[in-house]
Design an enzyme around this catalytic site. Structure first.
Site, PDB file in Angstrom:
ATOM      1  N   GLY B  46     -67.215 -12.084  25.125  1.00 14.18           N
ATOM      2  CA  GLY B  46     -66.922 -12.035  23.700  1.00 14.18           C
ATOM      3  C   GLY B  46     -65.416 -12.055  23.550  1.00 14.18           C
ATOM      4  O   GLY B  46     -64.726 -12.607  24.409  1.00 14.18           O
ATOM      5  N   SER B  48     -62.191  -9.727  23.668  1.00 16.81           N
ATOM      6  CA  SER B  48     -61.805  -8.370  24.067  1.00 16.81           C
ATOM      7  C   SER B  48     -60.977  -7.670  22.980  1.00 16.81           C
ATOM      8  O   SER B  48     -61.081  -6.458  22.805  1.00 16.81           O
ATOM      9  CB  SER B  48     -61.044  -8.403  25.392  1.00 16.81           C
ATOM     10  OG  SER B  48     -59.871  -9.175  25.269  1.00 16.81           O
ATOM     11  N   CYS B  77     -66.309 -11.456  31.900  1.00 15.40           N
ATOM     12  CA  CYS B  77     -65.263 -12.124  31.110  1.00 15.40           C
ATOM     13  C   CYS B  77     -64.512 -11.101  30.236  1.00 15.40           C
ATOM     14  O   CYS B  77     -63.716 -10.337  30.754  1.00 15.40           O
ATOM     15  CB  CYS B  77     -65.891 -13.255  30.300  1.00 15.40           C
ATOM     16  SG  CYS B  77     -64.688 -14.404  29.627  1.00 15.40           S
ATOM     17  N   ARG B 127     -63.148 -20.019  28.628  1.00 13.65           N
ATOM     18  CA  ARG B 127     -61.834 -19.431  28.341  1.00 13.65           C
ATOM     19  C   ARG B 127     -61.628 -18.202  29.253  1.00 13.65           C
ATOM     20  O   ARG B 127     -61.249 -17.132  28.807  1.00 13.65           O
ATOM     21  CB  ARG B 127     -61.745 -19.028  26.862  1.00 13.65           C
ATOM     22  CG  ARG B 127     -61.597 -20.211  25.899  1.00 13.65           C
ATOM     23  CD  ARG B 127     -61.742 -19.800  24.439  1.00 13.65           C
ATOM     24  NE  ARG B 127     -60.928 -18.649  24.088  1.00 13.65           N
ATOM     25  CZ  ARG B 127     -59.708 -18.701  23.556  1.00 13.65           C
ATOM     26  NH1 ARG B 127     -59.170 -19.845  23.258  1.00 13.65           N
ATOM     27  NH2 ARG B 127     -59.038 -17.612  23.287  1.00 13.65           N
ATOM     28  N   HIS B 162     -70.074 -16.479  33.344  1.00 10.91           N
ATOM     29  CA  HIS B 162     -71.272 -16.068  32.605  1.00 10.91           C
ATOM     30  C   HIS B 162     -72.532 -16.592  33.271  1.00 10.91           C
ATOM     31  O   HIS B 162     -72.865 -17.762  33.106  1.00 10.91           O
ATOM     32  CB  HIS B 162     -71.231 -16.636  31.184  1.00 10.91           C
ATOM     33  CG  HIS B 162     -70.073 -16.145  30.384  1.00 10.91           C
ATOM     34  ND1 HIS B 162     -70.124 -14.993  29.654  1.00 10.91           N
ATOM     35  CD2 HIS B 162     -68.829 -16.646  30.212  1.00 10.91           C
ATOM     36  CE1 HIS B 162     -68.958 -14.796  29.051  1.00 10.91           C
ATOM     37  NE2 HIS B 162     -68.150 -15.784  29.382  1.00 10.91           N
ATOM     38  N   GLU B 164     -75.429 -15.281  32.429  1.00 11.36           N
ATOM     39  CA  GLU B 164     -76.502 -15.016  31.444  1.00 11.36           C
ATOM     40  C   GLU B 164     -76.850 -16.244  30.616  1.00 11.36           C
ATOM     41  O   GLU B 164     -77.915 -16.302  30.015  1.00 11.36           O
ATOM     42  CB  GLU B 164     -76.112 -13.839  30.532  1.00 11.36           C
ATOM     43  CG  GLU B 164     -75.077 -14.123  29.443  1.00 11.36           C
ATOM     44  CD  GLU B 164     -73.634 -14.097  29.941  1.00 11.36           C
ATOM     45  OE1 GLU B 164     -73.427 -14.028  31.160  1.00 11.36           O
ATOM     46  OE2 GLU B 164     -72.719 -14.176  29.100  1.00 11.36           O
TER      47      GLU B 164
END
Lengths: 320, 182
Positions: B46, B48, B77, B127, B162, B164
């Site tokens: 997400g 931070s 991340c 990113r 990631h 997921e």
């Protein structure tokens, strides 16, 4: 031989042109659709704020925005000033990009793939093919699969959402009437999509092709919606959100993040409004937290009754 | 087994299918009371900077530090940025749960995001940040392009990618984390 010569010459011209425009062509492979949707997943549960300069971008980041939308004018000013609304100047977008660490989005006109190419070359993180700007093509949207950068598009119903996803949009948002501070259209679109999805879930496979025809939606994507029970990409709210309560309303109606345009920087205290809307989205399911976020705010932006707007000024009608 | 996912903002829901494929239950964690009964915590991807604001808003900074002593954490991340000792590009506050520095957005912007196979499982770098100055207790479990991307230290771990978002469940990383818990 002639053809080869021509190709070589064209390549040189492109090289020259890109050098002039300071565009660095990258050789990296084109990302999959899933990688583009991945960034949309990261933006869930947040607030994306319209900003017109680096100072506003910093205020937005400080308040907890998950991303900013770099614009030359916020929608309420576009509405007021009229004329053709185009992509923002590259220098402005660039300044905003270098002033914050969060993702930066920018808008291009519907169908204007050359503006989109410029924004991609500039390195923006998301492109909004947006009805807020004056459409450049009144029949076709951009083929978004041919870009590396992900796109967000607006829609009013399931058919429009799936047409945009079919073209490659990695994120869908409502097309609430921008710059009005009136959330009624965004609410209508959220409810419409939810109802369309409920109906699709109830239909059996033999009924789906006719439904696809009626909605003007690609059949394969409609099958996917039936299976998933939701859109295959995230679904955000946009247009007319002006208060913490508006944001909480959209979230409870199924939006996964909220775009706020004129609502923040056209209010009397942008900093307070920005923070309050972030808090309202984070605690949208707890009325006492939305209440706390709604306290001690100065006046919200002045709104517009949508029925008083002439038909030709309704931006939600743009998109095909 | 209940696995918590810090659900302040970001990529929460895609973890569900992996966690459920392990026969465990996903618990969304926002407020102090949500930490009870979870046996591990995923700090998801997400933004931070947004998460830091919301940690403050929900007043769970101390709770996050307290539970890090008791249960394994997995930072993904943005989550790895929260768990770092120090954060650069730009500087920002972090929980300091693992002995490593994290440089934000090191690979560039979204157009530089990429997909890769780690332990023959497809994952996305979006990113992504860079893990640097790893402490002695840190163990590099995987690297890509010469940089560590999966690091463990004691019961905690971070990945800058990631898993997921991939469809095959459960991902080997969710499986590894679940094994760390039990």
């Amino acid at each position: 031989m002639g053809l080869r010569k021509k190709t070589k010459k064209t390549a040189q011209t492109i090289k020259k042109a890109t050098k002039k425009a300071n565009i660095v062509p990258t050789l990296a492979p084109k990302p999959t659709f899933e990688l583009k949707v991945g960034l949309a997943q990261m933006l869930k549960g947040g607030v994306i704020m319209d900003v017109v300069n680096a100072e506003q971008a910093k205020i937005a980041e400080q308040a907890g925005a998950v991303a900013v939308m770099a614009l030359e004018r916020v929608p309420s000013d576009i509405r007021k000033e009229g004329g053709v609304a185009r992509m923002s100047p590259p220098e402005l977008v660039e300044k905003i990009m270098s002033s914050v660490s969060i993702p930066v989005m920018a808008k291009c006109r519907i169908g204007h793939f050359a503006e989109a190419q410029i924004l991609e070359a500039l390195g923006v993180d998301f492109i909004d093919e947006s009805e807020v700007l004056t459409p450049a093509d009144d029949e076709y949207h951009i083929y978004k699969h041919s870009f590396k950068v992900p796109f967000v598009c607006g829609c009013k119903n399931l058919g429009e959402a799936l047409r945009r996803i079919g073209e490659g949009a990695a994120l869908i948002r409502t097309k609430g009437e921008p710059g009005t501070g009136n959330v009624v259209e965004a609410v209508r679109h959220l409810r419409q999509i939810a109802q369309d999805i409920k109906r699709v879930r109830m239909l059996d496979e033999s009924e789906l092709m006719t439904e696809a025809k009626n909605l003007g939606a690609p059949f394969e994507l409609l099958m996917k919606v039936k299976k998933l029970g939701k859109l295959p990409v995230p679904n955000f709210a946009a247009g007319g959100v002006a208060t913490p309560a508006d944001a909480a309303l959209c979230m409870q109606l199924g939006a996964e993040t909220v775009f706020v345009g004129s609502g923040i920087f056209k209010s009397e205290s942008p900093e307070k409004f920005a923070k309050a809307i972030v808090k309202a989205v984070a605690g949208f399911d707890r009325p006492e937290e939305v209440l706390a976020a709604s306290r001690n705010l100065d006046a919200a932006m002045r709104g517009l009754e949508i029925k008083t707007l002439p038909q030709e000024e309704l931006m939600a009608e743009r998109g095909w | 087994m209940k696995i918590g996912v810090l659900a302040l903002q970001g990529c929460v829901e895609p973890h569900r299918k992996h966690i459920e494929a392990l026969g465990a239950e996903l618990v969304e964690v926002r407020r102090a009371e949500d930490f009870k009964n979870i046996s591990g915590l995923i700090l998801p991807g997400g933004e931070s900077t947004t998460m830091l604001k919301l940690i403050e808003h929900f007043q769970i900074w101390d709770v996050l530090k307290e539970y890090a002593e008791k249960i394994p954490y997995w930072g993904i991340c943005a989550g790895s940025i929260l768990m770092a000792l120090r954060v650069t590009n730009p500087k920002q506050k972090s929980l300091g749960l693992m002995h490593l520095d994290v440089e934000r957005n090191s690979y560039g912007r979204q157009v530089d995001s990429f997909e890769e196979k780690i332990d023959s499982y497809p994952v996305s770098f979006i990113r992504a940040p860079l893990l640097k100055k790893l402490g002695k207790a840190c163990q590099v479990k995987a690297s890509t392009k010469g940089n560590p991307v999966w690091v463990t230290e004691g019961k905690h771990m971070v990945t800058t990618f990631h898993p997921e978002l991939s469809l095959k469940t459960p991902s080997p990383f969710h499986k590894y984390f679940a094994e760390k818990i039990s």
